[in-house]
Scaffold this motif. Structure first.
Motif, short mmCIF file in Angstrom:
data_model
loop_
_atom_site.label_atom_id
_atom_site.label_comp_id
_atom_site.label_asym_id
_atom_site.label_seq_id
_atom_site.Cartn_x
_atom_site.Cartn_y
_atom_site.Cartn_z
N ALA A 52 0.83 -1.21 0.00
CA ALA A 52 0.00 0.00 0.00
C ALA A 52 0.86 1.26 0.00
O ALA A 52 0.43 2.31 -0.49
N GLU A 53 2.06 1.15 0.53
CA GLU A 53 2.99 2.27 0.51
C GLU A 53 3.70 2.38 -0.85
O GLU A 53 3.96 3.48 -1.34
N LEU A 54 3.99 1.24 -1.45
CA LEU A 54 4.71 1.22 -2.72
C LEU A 54 3.84 1.57 -3.93
O LEU A 54 4.32 2.20 -4.88
N ALA A 55 2.59 1.13 -3.91
CA ALA A 55 1.75 1.16 -5.11
C ALA A 55 1.66 2.53 -5.80
O ALA A 55 1.65 2.58 -7.04
N PRO A 56 1.58 3.65 -5.09
CA PRO A 56 1.50 4.92 -5.81
C PRO A 56 2.73 5.22 -6.67
O PRO A 56 2.68 6.09 -7.54
N ALA A 101 -7.02 1.46 -3.63
CA ALA A 101 -6.97 2.92 -3.56
C ALA A 101 -5.56 3.45 -3.74
O ALA A 101 -5.34 4.47 -4.42
N ALA A 102 -4.58 2.76 -3.16
CA ALA A 102 -3.19 3.20 -3.29
C ALA A 102 -2.72 3.09 -4.73
O ALA A 102 -2.06 4.00 -5.25
N ALA A 103 -3.05 1.99 -5.39
CA ALA A 103 -2.64 1.81 -6.78
C ALA A 103 -3.30 2.84 -7.69
O ALA A 103 -2.69 3.29 -8.67
#
Length: 249
Positions: A161-165, A192-194
């Protein structure tokens, strides 16, 4: 006369990393290359069959043997799945990156540039697939139920979730809504993160499916309908982002 079947073979990358590689049968030139990252069990017959399925679809598949530093190809069968879930914790972010990069290098040597290379992973391999797509500009990345969504597995690999953006290329996530290892809240958080990434992303979740629903070698968790739909989506995703008319030289 039919084409010869695609048969996985084991070889070593230039740096010595062992790989399982499968090319399209019948002398067909690959359409591009796909790194295949195994689940926590290692290079199992199931994983080899995934490589063969990708090759039958026209892709050159290369699966790094992530347990090679421990001197094994797959986790001991007697330990079962709970043992494998612990065994995978021996990995490090640096080691995983090196092994995946060795597989990407093999594909590059075969003529697949960044726009003709993708990565697909299962279970912890799905985690590796997304993480790789945040540090390498690949044409596509696909994660089948990759964990560590909010809590990391390994040093040097932040939660998904931290990496996806920070994804550098298109990403497809395929998850089961009854996964005891990945909650619905985590699935929603990852979707949502992606969506905040500057590239196309999609996360598809399947009611009635749990972890490893694509593993047709594990009757207790295999869900044929979800597995068939997810695989069709994965192939379509590769077609969409790597499916140029030309083939590798």
């Amino acid at each position: 006369m039919t084409d010869a079947p695609s048969t996985p073979v084991d070889l070593a990358a230039p740096d010595g990393t062992p790989l399982t590689v499968c090319a399209p049968g019948g002398g067909r030139a690959p359409r591009g290359g796909v790194v295949v990252v195994h689940d926590a069990r290692g290079i199992t017959p199931y994983l080899r069959s995934v490589c063969a399925r990708l090759a039958e679809a026209g892709w050159l598949a290369a699966a790094p043997h992530l347990y090679h530093r421990q001197g094994i190809t797959e986790t001991p069968a007697a330990g079962g799945w709970p043992s494998a879930a612990q065994d995978m914790l021996v990995f490090t972010g640096a080691g995983l990156a090196a092994d995946v990069d060795a597989a990407l290098g093999h594909l590059a040597a075969a003529g697949a540039g960044d726009d003709r290379r993708a990565i697909v992973g299962f279970c912890m391999g799905g985690t590796v697939a997304l993480a790789t797509a945040t540090r390498r500009p690949l044409a596509a990345a696909i994660s089948f139920y990759g964990g560590a969504v909010t809590t990391p597995y390994w040093d040097g690999v932040p939660p998904l979730a931290e990496l996806a953006p920070s994804l550098k290329g298109p990403w497809l996530g395929l998850y089961g809504e009854e996964d005891p290892l990945i909650s619905l809240d985590e699935i929603k958080a990852l979707r949502a993160a992606a969506a905040r990434a500057a590239v196309p992303t999609e996360l598809v979740s399947y009611p009635g499916a749990g972890h490893a629903f694509h593993s047709d070698d594990r009757a207790a968790v295999y869900r044929p309908d979800a597995a068939a739909d997810a695989w069709a989506r994965a192939l379509a995703f590769l077609d969409s982002h790597l499916g140029h008319d030309s083939h590798l030289a």
